[in-house]
Design an enzyme around this catalytic site. Sequence first.
Site, PDB file in Angstrom:
ATOM      1  N   LYS A 110       0.827  -1.217   0.000  1.00  0.00           N
ATOM      2  CA  LYS A 110       0.000   0.000   0.000  1.00  0.00           C
ATOM      3  C   LYS A 110       0.863   1.269   0.000  1.00  0.00           C
ATOM      4  O   LYS A 110       0.626   2.188  -0.775  1.00  0.00           O
ATOM      5  CB  LYS A 110      -0.928   0.033   1.227  1.00  0.00           C
TER       6      LYS A 110
ATOM      7  N   ARG B 122     -10.095   0.637   8.300  1.00  0.00           N
ATOM      8  CA  ARG B 122      -9.726  -0.746   8.625  1.00  0.00           C
ATOM      9  C   ARG B 122     -10.873  -1.498   9.274  1.00  0.00           C
ATOM     10  O   ARG B 122     -10.733  -2.693   9.565  1.00  0.00           O
ATOM     11  CB  ARG B 122      -8.541  -0.740   9.590  1.00  0.00           C
TER      12      ARG B 122
ATOM     13  N   ARG C  32      11.383  -5.944   5.613  1.00  0.00           N
ATOM     14  CA  ARG C  32      11.230  -4.529   5.952  1.00  0.00           C
ATOM     15  C   ARG C  32      11.699  -4.275   7.386  1.00  0.00           C
ATOM     16  O   ARG C  32      12.318  -3.252   7.681  1.00  0.00           O
ATOM     17  CB  ARG C  32       9.758  -4.109   5.796  1.00  0.00           C
TER      18      ARG C  32
ATOM     19  N   ARG D  33      10.639  -0.405  12.768  1.00  0.00           N
ATOM     20  CA  ARG D  33       9.275  -0.422  13.312  1.00  0.00           C
ATOM     21  C   ARG D  33       9.129  -1.493  14.381  1.00  0.00           C
ATOM     22  O   ARG D  33       9.529  -2.636  14.190  1.00  0.00           O
ATOM     23  CB  ARG D  33       8.265  -0.679  12.172  1.00  0.00           C
TER      24      ARG D  33
ATOM     25  N   ARG E 267      -0.983  -9.077  13.419  1.00  0.00           N
ATOM     26  CA  ARG E 267      -1.496  -8.083  12.467  1.00  0.00           C
ATOM     27  C   ARG E 267      -2.237  -8.766  11.322  1.00  0.00           C
ATOM     28  O   ARG E 267      -3.276  -8.271  10.865  1.00  0.00           O
ATOM     29  CB  ARG E 267      -0.337  -7.238  11.913  1.00  0.00           C
TER      30      ARG E 267
HETATM   31  P1  AMP Z   1       0.236   0.521   9.245  1.00  0.00           P
HETATM   32  O1  AMP Z   1       1.395   1.474   9.189  1.00  0.00           O
HETATM   33  O2  AMP Z   1      -0.912   0.945   8.370  1.00  0.00           O
HETATM   34  O3  AMP Z   1       0.653  -0.904   9.020  1.00  0.00           O
HETATM   35  O4  AMP Z   1      -0.332   0.589  10.733  1.00  0.00           O
HETATM   36  C1  AMP Z   1       0.450   0.194  11.847  1.00  0.00           C
HETATM   37  C2  AMP Z   1      -0.446   0.000  13.065  1.00  0.00           C
HETATM   38  O5  AMP Z   1      -1.089   1.241  13.392  1.00  0.00           O
HETATM   39  C3  AMP Z   1      -1.586  -0.986  12.882  1.00  0.00           C
HETATM   40  O6  AMP Z   1      -1.174  -2.335  13.112  1.00  0.00           O
HETATM   41  C4  AMP Z   1      -2.584  -0.498  13.937  1.00  0.00           C
HETATM   42  O7  AMP Z   1      -2.168  -0.883  15.241  1.00  0.00           O
HETATM   43  C5  AMP Z   1      -2.422   1.008  13.836  1.00  0.00           C
HETATM   44  N1  AMP Z   1      -3.351   1.595  12.847  1.00  0.00           N
HETATM   45  C6  AMP Z   1      -3.027   2.221  11.669  1.00  0.00           C
HETATM   46  N2  AMP Z   1      -4.129   2.608  11.004  1.00  0.00           N
HETATM   47  C7  AMP Z   1      -5.180   2.206  11.752  1.00  0.00           C
HETATM   48  C8  AMP Z   1      -6.595   2.272  11.586  1.00  0.00           C
HETATM   49  N3  AMP Z   1      -7.149   2.827  10.498  1.00  0.00           N
HETATM   50  N4  AMP Z   1      -7.378   1.746  12.575  1.00  0.00           N
HETATM   51  C9  AMP Z   1      -6.841   1.188  13.671  1.00  0.00           C
HETATM   52  N5  AMP Z   1      -5.517   1.060  13.885  1.00  0.00           N
HETATM   53  C10 AMP Z   1      -4.686   1.568  12.936  1.00  0.00           C
END
Ligand code: AMP
Length: 190
Positions: free
Chosen positions: A14, A89, A128, A134, A145
């Site tokens: 993404k 999400r 990654r 991270r 996840r």
């Molecule tokens: P990402 O960078 O999109 O992989 O997000 C990393 C983490 O941030 C996720 O595993 C969630 O814990 C949190 N997170 C990011 N976006 C959302 C969302 N829209 N709703 C809930 N948690 C989120």
Amino acid sequence: MLNIVIFGAPGSGKGTQSERLIKEFGLDHISTGDVLRKEIKEGSELGRVASEYINKGQLVPDELIVDMLAKVLDEKENAKGVIFDGFPRTIPQAVALKKMLNERGTDVSVMLNLHVEEDELIHRLLERGKVSGRSDDNLETIKSRLEVYHKQTAPLADFYIQEGKHVSIVGNGTIDDIFDKIKKALEDIK
Ligand code: AMP
């Protein structure tokens, strides 16, 4: 406005494809994960609460995310369009996004659903993790996840199918190949 929800499991590309879309179409980008990581870095209260969920691979509660998104969206008022990356999400987040965009006289134009096999996702996220720094790119958190994705996030595809806005993209192959497929899909809706 061209508003794109870029959707898929963690590791489906993404963020990478968002970068290409920004360059090609001059769109703005909102990654809720990036916004949360910035909050954590700055030591805000939201960041403190969010980090507890993120480190366990769980979703941050909807109310927190929706409030945060509304604030960021207000800064994008003059954008040609916005790429929503990592948001929505959950179904309540998708409903909230529709309402927020409708109130601003616009809507989601398309949801691009990137499909990548599980083994490949794990491989990409572990790779990654070697460079991203991270806290959630480790095997244990990656597994939660992915589970959270299948249970809580994947069902959102139906929401956008019903809205007539869902497009499936096979997310294997080179970054260029995948981007070509995305561009073709966008030509059909523009
Ligand atoms: P990402 O960078 O999109 O992989 O997000 C990393 C983490 O941030 C996720 O595993 C969630 O814990 C949190 N997170 C990011 N976006 C959302 C969302 N829209 N709703 C809930 N948690 C989120």
